[in-house]
Write a protein that holds these residues in place. Structure first.
Motif, PDB file in Angstrom:
ATOM      1  N   CYS A  69       0.849  -1.198   0.000  1.00 21.99           N
ATOM      2  CA  CYS A  69       0.000   0.000   0.000  1.00 21.99           C
ATOM      3  C   CYS A  69       0.881   1.243   0.000  1.00 21.99           C
ATOM      4  O   CYS A  69       1.746   1.399   0.857  1.00 21.99           O
ATOM      5  CB  CYS A  69      -0.927   0.025   1.211  1.00 21.99           C
ATOM      6  SG  CYS A  69      -1.960   1.506   1.226  1.00 21.99           S
ATOM      7  N   LYS A  90      -0.059   4.160   0.597  1.00 23.32           N
ATOM      8  CA  LYS A  90      -0.595   5.168   1.521  1.00 23.32           C
ATOM      9  C   LYS A  90      -0.252   4.889   2.974  1.00 23.32           C
ATOM     10  O   LYS A  90      -0.163   5.805   3.780  1.00 23.32           O
ATOM     11  CB  LYS A  90      -2.126   5.223   1.381  1.00 23.32           C
ATOM     12  CG  LYS A  90      -2.620   5.688   0.030  1.00 23.32           C
ATOM     13  CD  LYS A  90      -2.582   7.182  -0.056  1.00 23.32           C
ATOM     14  CE  LYS A  90      -3.342   7.666  -1.281  1.00 23.32           C
ATOM     15  NZ  LYS A  90      -3.324   9.139  -1.354  1.00 23.32           N
ATOM     16  N   CYS A  91      -0.119   3.616   3.350  1.00 22.63           N
ATOM     17  CA  CYS A  91       0.161   3.318   4.760  1.00 22.63           C
ATOM     18  C   CYS A  91       1.084   2.111   4.878  1.00 22.63           C
ATOM     19  O   CYS A  91       1.459   1.501   3.882  1.00 22.63           O
ATOM     20  CB  CYS A  91      -1.136   3.094   5.534  1.00 22.63           C
ATOM     21  SG  CYS A  91      -1.901   1.485   5.252  1.00 22.63           S
ATOM     22  N   THR A 116       0.477  -0.830   6.212  1.00 23.64           N
ATOM     23  CA  THR A 116      -0.169  -2.116   6.467  1.00 23.64           C
ATOM     24  C   THR A 116       0.653  -3.197   5.781  1.00 23.64           C
ATOM     25  O   THR A 116       1.096  -3.011   4.646  1.00 23.64           O
ATOM     26  CB  THR A 116      -1.640  -2.116   5.981  1.00 23.64           C
ATOM     27  OG1 THR A 116      -2.317  -3.197   6.612  1.00 23.64           O
ATOM     28  CG2 THR A 116      -1.754  -2.254   4.468  1.00 23.64           C
ATOM     29  N   HIS A 125      -8.562  -2.970   0.746  1.00 21.35           N
ATOM     30  CA  HIS A 125      -7.796  -2.154   1.700  1.00 21.35           C
ATOM     31  C   HIS A 125      -7.698  -0.693   1.225  1.00 21.35           C
ATOM     32  O   HIS A 125      -7.812   0.241   2.016  1.00 21.35           O
ATOM     33  CB  HIS A 125      -6.390  -2.736   1.890  1.00 21.35           C
ATOM     34  CG  HIS A 125      -5.496  -1.833   2.675  1.00 21.35           C
ATOM     35  ND1 HIS A 125      -5.537  -1.742   4.048  1.00 21.35           N
ATOM     36  CD2 HIS A 125      -4.569  -0.920   2.266  1.00 21.35           C
ATOM     37  CE1 HIS A 125      -4.670  -0.833   4.450  1.00 21.35           C
ATOM     38  NE2 HIS A 125      -4.065  -0.315   3.395  1.00 21.35           N
ATOM     39  N   HIS A 136      -8.413   4.595   2.106  1.00 21.15           N
ATOM     40  CA  HIS A 136      -7.655   5.826   1.818  1.00 21.15           C
ATOM     41  C   HIS A 136      -8.365   6.772   0.848  1.00 21.15           C
ATOM     42  O   HIS A 136      -7.794   7.783   0.451  1.00 21.15           O
ATOM     43  CB  HIS A 136      -6.285   5.457   1.260  1.00 21.15           C
ATOM     44  CG  HIS A 136      -5.461   4.647   2.218  1.00 21.15           C
ATOM     45  ND1 HIS A 136      -5.044   5.130   3.432  1.00 21.15           N
ATOM     46  CD2 HIS A 136      -5.013   3.367   2.143  1.00 21.15           C
ATOM     47  CE1 HIS A 136      -4.355   4.195   4.061  1.00 21.15           C
ATOM     48  NE2 HIS A 136      -4.325   3.112   3.304  1.00 21.15           N
TER      49      HIS A 136
HETATM   50 ZN   LIG Z   1      -2.936   1.448   3.339  1.00 18.14          ZN
END
Ligand SMILES: [Zn+2]
Length: 237
Positions: free
Chosen positions: A56, A58-59, A61, A212, A216
């Motif tokens: 990901c 964005k994060c 995880t 997931h 976002h």
């Molecule tokens: Zn993420």
């Protein structure tokens, strides 16, 4: 894509323009956003494949492996992303990780390192009947979602209808002409509930990278505005 990649690299290095009244100026251009599918997103952001750990953008995880047993293929493993609120990526952390990945020559927390840059390809498809739903592209799902879901879902249990309504409401709010802070909070709440319930209803095996990413969406609309402004559906064919 090769041409686009080369031009982006050239623009990032800087191009000299003559501006009347100012003279020659060297101006640099950087990509701040793009509309891509998952494989192209990994390539453009120089991240690992969307089916890998820490994929990901964005994060942080991590994801985990999920083993499937079936008659056709006896045993296979897929990547799933259990519902969690993980630390969000930011520039300073990611810049360091990208440098580290370049030095090691192997991925670090999802950053692939310079040697892994590849070029994506695109395809376009004609609209098909619902018989082919298993192979539908995003554009076909869009039509089904907005025009056919209320009829089709009559055949499903109320818990599925309520769950789907969360997604439908979030997408409609996120596609409004003008979005305010309240809308952004609402989209976040709706989609977090949707993803959390998805895991309860369909199980960890179906917590894919795409599911997931819904966590976002509110960050994208806060950064870039309503979804329609950067919708890539037309490129899906
Ligand atoms: Zn993420």
């Amino acid at each position: 894509m090769d041409m686009i990649y080369q031009e982006c690299a050239q623009l990032e290095a800087g191009v000299t323009f003559f501006i009347p009244g100012v003279g020659e100026q060297n101006i640099k251009f950087f990509i701040i956003a793009s509309c891509t599918d998952k494989p192209a997103q990994s390539l453009l952001t120089n991240m690992v494949s969307h089916n890998a750990n820490y994929s990901c953008a964005k994060c942080f995880t991590e994801g985990e492996n999920f083993t499937i047993y079936s008659k056709k293929v006896r045993k296979s493993t897929i990547k799933v992303f259990p519902y969690r609120n993980d630390e969000v990526r930011n520039n300073s952390i990611c810049n360091n990780l990208a440098i580290e990945a370049g030095q090691h020559g192997s991925p670090v927390k999802g950053h692939a390192g310079l040697s892994s840059v590849k070029i994506p390809t695109t395809t376009s498809r004609r609209f098909r009947t619902i018989k082919h739903i298993a192979r539908f592209k995003a554009n076909e799902f869009r039509s089904l979602m907005h025009h056919g879901s209320t009829v089709l879902l009559q055949a499903k249990l109320p818990k599925y209808r309520r769950h789907f309504a969360l997604l439908l409401a979030a997408v409609n709010i996120a596609s409004k002409d003008i979005i305010d802070n309240y809308d952004i909070i609402l989209v976040k709440e709706l989609l977090h509930q949707y993803v959390k319930d998805w895991q309860k209803i369909f199980g960890l095996r179906h917590m894919s990278s795409n599911i997931h990413s819904l966590l976002h969406i509110h960050e994208s609309i806060q950064f870039l505005g309503p979804l329609y402004m950067y919708s890539a559906f037309n490129f899906e064919g």
